[in-house]
Scaffold this motif. Sequence first.
Motif, PDB file in Angstrom:
ATOM      1  N   GLU A 201       0.844  -1.184   0.000  1.00  0.00           N
ATOM      2  CA  GLU A 201       0.000   0.000   0.000  1.00  0.00           C
ATOM      3  C   GLU A 201       0.888   1.246   0.000  1.00  0.00           C
ATOM      4  N   VAL A 202       0.722   2.096  -0.994  1.00  0.00           N
ATOM      5  CA  VAL A 202       1.480   3.333  -1.088  1.00  0.00           C
ATOM      6  C   VAL A 202       0.726   4.400  -0.298  1.00  0.00           C
ATOM      7  N   LEU A 203       1.345   4.888   0.780  1.00  0.00           N
ATOM      8  CA  LEU A 203       0.702   5.890   1.622  1.00  0.00           C
ATOM      9  C   LEU A 203       0.838   7.291   1.056  1.00  0.00           C
ATOM     10  N   SER A 204       2.003   7.578   0.498  1.00  0.00           N
ATOM     11  CA  SER A 204       2.201   8.895  -0.101  1.00  0.00           C
ATOM     12  C   SER A 204       3.192   8.789  -1.247  1.00  0.00           C
ATOM     13  N   PHE A 205       3.058   9.762  -2.128  1.00  0.00           N
ATOM     14  CA  PHE A 205       3.874   9.803  -3.330  1.00  0.00           C
ATOM     15  C   PHE A 205       4.178  11.271  -3.580  1.00  0.00           C
ATOM     16  N   GLU A 206       5.448  11.638  -3.564  1.00  0.00           N
ATOM     17  CA  GLU A 206       5.817  13.035  -3.750  1.00  0.00           C
ATOM     18  C   GLU A 206       6.881  13.168  -4.816  1.00  0.00           C
ATOM     19  N   GLU A 207       6.716  14.177  -5.645  1.00  0.00           N
ATOM     20  CA  GLU A 207       7.709  14.503  -6.656  1.00  0.00           C
ATOM     21  C   GLU A 207       8.557  15.642  -6.131  1.00  0.00           C
ATOM     22  N   MET A 208       9.863  15.514  -6.306  1.00  0.00           N
ATOM     23  CA  MET A 208      10.778  16.549  -5.840  1.00  0.00           C
ATOM     24  C   MET A 208      11.697  16.952  -6.994  1.00  0.00           C
ATOM     25  N   ASN A 209      11.883  18.239  -7.169  1.00  0.00           N
ATOM     26  CA  ASN A 209      12.814  18.774  -8.153  1.00  0.00           C
ATOM     27  C   ASN A 209      13.851  19.585  -7.416  1.00  0.00           C
ATOM     28  N   HIS A 210      15.116  19.245  -7.588  1.00  0.00           N
ATOM     29  CA  HIS A 210      16.221  19.969  -6.951  1.00  0.00           C
ATOM     30  C   HIS A 210      16.022  20.064  -5.441  1.00  0.00           C
ATOM     31  N   GLY A 211      15.531  18.971  -4.824  1.00  0.00           N
ATOM     32  CA  GLY A 211      15.378  18.939  -3.370  1.00  0.00           C
ATOM     33  C   GLY A 211      14.128  19.620  -2.837  1.00  0.00           C
ATOM     34  N   ARG A 212      13.298  20.187  -3.719  1.00  0.00           N
ATOM     35  CA  ARG A 212      12.075  20.851  -3.294  1.00  0.00           C
ATOM     36  C   ARG A 212      10.873  20.005  -3.675  1.00  0.00           C
ATOM     37  N   ARG A 213       9.908  19.947  -2.785  1.00  0.00           N
ATOM     38  CA  ARG A 213       8.675  19.215  -3.081  1.00  0.00           C
ATOM     39  C   ARG A 213       7.878  19.987  -4.113  1.00  0.00           C
ATOM     40  N   VAL A 214       7.263  19.225  -5.021  1.00  0.00           N
ATOM     41  CA  VAL A 214       6.464  19.848  -6.088  1.00  0.00           C
ATOM     42  C   VAL A 214       4.994  19.703  -5.760  1.00  0.00           C
TER      43      VAL A 214
END
Length: 75
Positions: free
Chosen positions: A62-75
């Motif tokens: 089960e995937v609880l969260s999914f985050e995309e990050m660019n250059h160390g910053r959350r998108v």
Amino acid sequence: MVHTRYELRLRAPIARTLLDVIRTRFDHVTAPGADGTVLIVEDIDQASLRALLTLLWDTGHEVLSFEEMNHGRRV
């Protein structure tokens, strides 16, 4: 080219054998936590990301969260 990183948090630890399969299929995958509930995937295209998510769901994770990050910053 933008350096993109995805961080996936899972409810339960990922089995070592499944992690080995994921690392074989996808480049630049790490599981930094000792409990194996976080996967970090770097420089992956959308089709590969979808395949990874499908693999996780098909194996009962089960995937609880999914985050995309660019250059160390959350998108």
